[in-house]
Design an enzyme around this catalytic site. Structure first.
Site, short mmCIF file in Angstrom:
data_model
loop_
_atom_site.label_atom_id
_atom_site.label_comp_id
_atom_site.label_asym_id
_atom_site.label_seq_id
_atom_site.Cartn_x
_atom_site.Cartn_y
_atom_site.Cartn_z
N ASN A 1 63.02 59.09 55.42
CA ASN A 1 62.21 59.17 57.04
C ASN A 1 60.63 59.24 56.24
OD1 ASN A 1 63.53 60.52 58.98
ND2 ASN A 1 63.72 62.33 57.96
N GLU A 2 60.57 59.33 54.78
CA GLU A 2 59.50 58.73 54.41
C GLU A 2 59.35 56.93 54.60
OE1 GLU A 2 58.98 61.43 50.01
OE2 GLU A 2 59.91 59.39 49.80
N LEU A 3 60.71 56.37 53.90
CA LEU A 3 60.40 55.02 54.33
C LEU A 3 60.13 54.74 55.94
CD1 LEU A 3 60.84 52.20 52.96
CD2 LEU A 3 63.30 52.97 54.03
#
Length: 1207
Positions: free
Chosen positions: A85-87
């Site tokens: 999700n960071e990516l």
């Protein structure tokens, strides 16, 4: 990648790392964080954030506020939904252009990440189980796109430590952008680039100096350079020298070492107990050290004694105002910071005052004046700009008088420091001047002139004025007219006075300056006296009783004295400059002239003799040009063994020189225009391989009357005053040579750069110049016996300009050559030349007026640089290839008076009118009348002229500079077919449809395809609604103008009023319409920005003669390329016959196509071959459509109009 939407300074973090903690937190990541921290890079860390499946808001904020994200792909990265999700969030920022991303592959194959295969793919598939499809798609998209970016694969590096350093350096480089390190100082990038080229590419340890005057921006440039280089040097320091008082020299040196090592090593509590610690600790270390504002040699010796103290690749940068300091420390690589150009200076003041690169229109004049007041000095520009920031125009106007008269405190403080410490040295001697130049207080030009920045000069005057307490007689320098007048008139000059100079603007003043015989009495220490042209008839003393004995400079233009006073000894005199004087003699007897270096008596027309120069042993320059009463030189000039420059041009009574002179230092001798000089002076001169000797003997009896049959070069060899060989010649001027040839065979002329054979009417052949491979200028104008040109001209690949004007016998030029450097070719008046010159496709200016050329061939399309083509009065010209319209750089094409004789226009009225004006006049007279004004007005004389130049190289540089990018004299652009009465209908239409520059051609009626027409000089157009959606409104305009009566000037312009705005454009910029014998049509095209708020456009045409009719029509740009239009618009065709075959050429709307097929079809601009057959005529009515379509390429050549200010 698109630029960031927010400024870098507003970001909270430099770096956001995305990683799998179990794989890299305690290993690779910890080392990377430490390396980034050493470089002062602010990295986000997730301490205290609880990880879950849903990414925390705090992380989203951190990602968005970072300038760079480093994504560390490892084996377990895809096992974490948190990481994925960071990516996705990082991917969003990247796609918006808000962030840079660096992927790092730690123990995984980049292709496995990209394709989600292998072990990485297995982990990812497991994470995707039971996840929504849209979420999986976002993850896959982010993995694929980010892993495709340029990054680092740790498997390819030698070791992990090396890769950590490499990544940290890469991040640092990306963070230190050019815009950041150069903010606030216009032009910094150019300075940095020059310094890099100077020294910073070497792998060795290097020292470089940055040198320049106070306030010029040295420190700013140094800081920018330091910022740019910092990422490459973990060990670095920026120190500013601070002057310290006291006698503890040892303690001072130890404190310097401690300060440097503390900053480089990051140890604030470091202890230094003995000298030499810098060398010990930094030996073999790669360091960056910048030392600013240095004026102490011991400071350099203590901290950076030698480059060898430091490791390879080290850079030591020393910023100083003292050039001698750099020499003493053996720093040979020195970058001099010069004043910015006028354009850059204006940009600087605008940055400070307005926060942008250019001033508002109504501030421009004020901003330019502020630049002049600051003398382009960056410090002055910054201070004055800041003081004016935020003020309206009225406040600027009110502040200007104070700025003109007073120095700003900040500027004065900076300049006073260097002025106070050095001003006493200013007038001592040449050594003192050299020292001042080394300290950047003055600049000594290559020509020996001394320049001082106007702000520093102004400060000096203010200091001098303050010391004198308002009494001009007690000043050291007088430069104000009223002050000088008071001191001279009242004879109050004292021993304090050192110099008198009137400002330039006073030279032509009508105010009287009352000088009498005793005006200079009392000024016993006066060293500098400069008086200009401002005398009235009643203020001219014939003699003086006294001139100060210590004078070093005596510069007196138009001096009324018959001679200098007998009491003047000239012992200290260095420069004697008395141009246009009334002197009959300088002085009697032998004076001690040991200091004299220059004697310039230019145009002293009454001067009959030069005094004894026996003691002028240091004399270097003598200029006697225009001394028309001078008969000879004194034999004592032989003592001037250092004489370099002797100019005696136009000494018309000069008959002889002293014999057996030994002037071994002489480099320049000018005897031009000395018609009574019968023999070349018997002077011994040394040959100087570097730069050579320059000897000018044009228009001398000796040069013009060589015995017939002698080889010119042999004559030169025999009578030159130095050992002469042809290969030493750099400039050969044999203008007016009387014989048929110069020399036989091939001569070695490798140094020859300029050659002038103009007006050599008997010359039948050009000498072999095959070895003159450096020749740049060749003048052959007026060589009327020349018939052809040798093919060896092909060797002249450096030839820039070829002048052959009025070579009336010239019939042909070689066709198998291409002179790659040729820019100007002048063949005007070569009345026997029948073929178009094809000796170079690099030509920019081509002059072919009054030649017998019959055709402009199809290969004209290869002349891609052609800017000016003049072919008026070419009476035999019949065809012009339409390929001429492909030349995008062609600004002027003039075919005026190319009338032809084969067939007339069908309009009998026009023909009859023409016959009334022209037929009864002999053709030769007609040509002379038409061409005379062009040769005077449109280009300089082709013959090289060096009448008034002391150094001809300056003229050559001007020629090369002006030719490099042709700057047409009036910056005009037009195509002229005036008085071309035999233009066929097809040719006329082709011209009008293919040319979007101003055009002139015969005609008495506006063409029918102009949608809007009116009698008189004005009309109003109601625009169709469809046109208002265009970004620009494009128009073609046309007027019918009656011919002007002789002697009346031609002024024509167009005024457009629309939506409350007014636009203006010149209709045709050639200011001579009187050569038009009948009514003529003038066309122009233009465009301006469209607005949705109006429908009506008013057009008003102005001309100095009556406008009979006017018209306009709209044009539209097709979205297709020219090629596509030619191949897709088949409904509008032109059918033509070539031999027995038929060809179809597709037309874009009203466009006439000029492609390579036209060559075969022989569709040319026919100037006199009668009517074309029906199969080759344009289907004109079929082309008259509502939408006049043009290509994008054609649109780029149409000028944009801007609203007239104030409307």
């Amino acid at each position: 990648m698109a630029s960031s939407s927010s400024s870098p300074s507003s970001r909270r973090y430099d770096v956001f790392p995305s990683f799998s903690g179990v794989d890299v937190r305690k290993t690779f990541l910890s080392h990377l964080i430490e390396a980034l921290d050493r470089r002062s890079i602010n990295t986000f860390m997730d301490h205290g954030i609880v990880r879950s499946c849903i990414i925390a808001d705090e992380l989203i904020t951190a990602i968005r506020e970072a300038r760079i994200s480093i994504v560390i792909f490892s084996e377990n990265y895809a096992s974490s939904t948190w990481c994925l999700n960071e990516l996705v969030e990082i991917h969003k920022c990247y796609e918006k252009g808000d962030q840079m991303v660096i992927p790092v592959f730690y123990g995984v194959d980049p292709s496995h990440v990209r394709k989600q295969i292998g072990k990485f793919g297995d982990v990812f598939k497991k994470t995707c189980e039971d996840k929504p499809e849209d979420q999986k798609r976002r993850w896959v998209k982010a993995l694929t796109d980010i892993s495709n970016l340029a990054g680092e694969d740790l498997r390819n590096g030698p070791n992990e430590a090396h890769m950590v350093e490499k990544i940290a350096n890469d991040v640092s480089n990306k963070l230190i952008t050019r815009s950041k390190c150069c903010d606030g100082f216009v032009g910094t990038e150019a300075h940095i680039e020059a310094i890099n080229l100077l020294c910073l590419e070497s792998k060795e340890a290097r020292m470089v100096g940055i040198w320049g005057q106070s306030g010029i921006g040295k420190s700013t440039i140094g800081r920018a350079l330091y910022s740019q280089l910092s990422s490459q040097f973990p060990l670095r320091a920026f120190l500013t020298y601070k002057s310290t008082s006291g006698s503890d020299v040892s303690g001072m040196k130890l404190s310097w070492e401690k300060e440097l090592l503390s900053e480089i090593l990051g140890q604030k509590d470091i202890k230094i107990e003995h000298f030499g610690v810098v060398e010990q600790r930094l030996k073999h270390k790669k360091v960056l050290i910048l030392l600013d504002d240095v004026d102490n040699l011991e400071f350099l010796k203590t901290l950076v004694g030698k480059a060898e103290w430091f490791g390879s690749g080290s850079r030591i940068i020393v910023i100083t105002q003292d050039r001698q300091l750099l020499k003493a420390h053996e720093i040979d690589l020195v970058y001099e910071v010069e004043l910015p150009s006028q354009g850059l200076a204006l940009k600087m003041i605008c940055r400070s005052a307005f926060g942008k690169d250019s001033p508002p229109d109504d501030y421009r004049e004020l901003a330019v004046e502020v630049v002049e007041l600051a003398g382009n000095l960056p410090l002055g520009l910054s201070v004055l700009g800041s003081s004016l920031k935020g003020r309206d125009k009225d406040e600027w106007v009110k502040m200007m008088p104070r700025l003109r008269n007073d120095s700003d405190d900040k500027i004065e403080e900076t300049l006073r420091v260097c002025y106070d410490s050095n001003v006493k040295e200013l007038l001592e001697d040449d050594v003192g001047l050299t020292m001042l130049a080394e300290k950047s207080l003055i600049r000594i030009t290559p020509g020996g002139y001394i320049e001082m920045h106007n702000l520093l000069e102004k400060l000096g005057r203010e200091i001098d004025r303050a010391k004198s307490k308002g009494n001009p007689a007690k000043r050291q320098f007088l430069t104000n007219f009223e002050d000088i007048k008071e001191v001279l008139t009242e004879k109050t000059g004292t021993e304090t006075l050192l110099g008198i100079r009137l400002p330039f603007e006073e030279y032509f003043s009508t105010r009287s300056l009352l000088i009498d015989k005793e005006s200079f009495k009392g000024m016993r220490n006066l060293q500098y006296l400069k008086i200009g042209h401002y005398w009235s008839d009643g203020d001219r003393p014939q003699s003086l009783v006294y001139l100060p004995l210590k004078l070093r400079l005596l510069d007196w233009d138009d001096c009324p004295l018959k001679s200098l006073p007998s009491t003047f000894k000239a012992e200290y005199l260095v420069n004697l400059i008395m141009k246009y004087s009334k002197l009959e003699k300088l002085w009697e007897g032998t004076l001690p002239l040991g200091s004299l270096k220059k004697m310039i008596l230019y145009h002293s027309y009454k001067l009959k003799k030069i005094p004894d120069l026996s003691l002028a042993i240091n004399l270097e320059k003598v200029v006697l040009g225009g001394c028309v009463s001078l008969v000879t030189l004194p034999s004592s000039i032989q003592n001037a063994t250092k004489l370099i420059f002797l100019d005696m041009k136009y000494c018309k009574k000069l008959e002889s020189f002293p014999t057996d002179l030994n002037l071994e230092s002489l480099k320049y001798l000018n005897l031009k225009g000395c018609p009574n000089l019968r023999y070349f002076p018997a002077i011994k001169i040394s040959y100087f391989p570097e730069g050579g000797n320059e000897i000018v003997v044009e228009d001398c009896f000796w040069n013009k009357n060589l015995p017939a049959g002698l080889d010119y070069l042999d004559c030169l060899t025999r009578c030159m005053p130095c050992e002469f060989r042809p290969e030493q010649l750099t400039f050969l001027n044999v203008r007016g040579y009387k014989h048929e040839k110069l020399w036989e065979g091939i001569q070695s002329l490798g140094s020859l750069k300029r050659m002038n054979l103009s007006e050599s009417e008997n010359l039948t052949e050009i000498p072999d110049l095959s070895k003159a491979t450096n020749l740049k200028l060749l003048c052959l104008s007026g060589c009327k016996s020349l018939v052809t040109f040798p093919s060896t001209i092909g060797n002249l690949q450096k030839l820039v300009r070829l002048e052959m004007k009025e070579c009336t016998g010239l019939e042909v030029l070689p066709t198998d050559v291409n002179l790659s450097s040729l820019i100007i070719l002048n063949l005007s008046g070569c009345s026997s030349l029948r073929t178009f010159p094809l000796i170079s496709t690099s030509i920019q200016c081509l002059y072919l007026e009054n030649t017998a050329i019959e055709e402009v061939p199809c290969c004209i399309e290869n002349f891609l640089r052609l800017s000016v083509l003049l072919m008026y009065c070419c009476q035999r010209l019949i065809n012009i290839s339409p390929n001429i319209f492909r030349l995008t750089r062609l600004m002027v094409a003039d075919f005026t008076d190319c009338r032809g004789v084969i067939k007339a226009l069908s309009d009998a009225t026009v023909v009859a009118t023409m016959e009334d004006h022209v037929s009864c006049v002999p053709l030769s007279e007609n040509i002379e009348y038409t061409c005379e004004r062009f040769w005077d007005e449109f280009y300089d004389e082709g013959d090289y002229n060096d009448d008034d130049d002391e150094n001809d190289d300056a003229d050559l540089e001007y020629i090369l500079r002006s030719c490099s990018e042709v700057d047409w004299e009036f910056e005009v652009e037009y195509f002229s077919f005036r008085n071309c009465f035999k233009l066929e209908r097809d040719a006329r239409e082709l011209i009008l449809r293919s040319c979007f520059k101003p055009v002139a051609l015969p005609g008495g009626e506006i063409p029918k395809y102009f949608t809007y027409r009116a009698s008189g000089d004005s009309l109003t157009v109601t625009l169709p609604q469809s046109s208002l959606s265009q970004e620009f409104l494009r128009f073609k305009a046309c007027v019918v103008v009656e011919p002007l009566s002789k002697g009346k000037g031609f002024i024509s312009c167009l005024e457009v009023n629309v939506g409350g705005k007014q636009y203006k454009k010149s209709l045709f910029e050639d200011a001579e319409l009187q050569i038009c014998k009948t009514d003529h049509l003038f066309f122009c095209s233009f465009k301006f920005e469209s607005e949705m708020t109006f429908n009506d456009v008013e057009f008003k045409f102005y001309c100095s003669n009556r406008i009979k009719e006017c018209g306009v029509r709209l044009m539209y740009v097709s979205q297709e390329t020219e090629y596509n239009q030619q191949t897709t618009r088949s409904e509008k065709r032109m059918r033509m016959t070539s031999g027995t075959s038929e060809e179809y050429i597709n037309l874009a709307g009203d466009q006439i196509v000029a492609d390579t097929g036209l060559t075969a079809l022989n569709l040319e601009l026919s100037l006199g071959q009668g009517e074309a057959s029906s199969s080759t005529s344009l289907e004109w009515e079929a082309l008259c459509v509502d939408d006049y379509m043009i290509t994008k390429e054609q649109d780029e050549g149409i000028s944009i109009l801007y609203p007239v200010p104030g409307n």
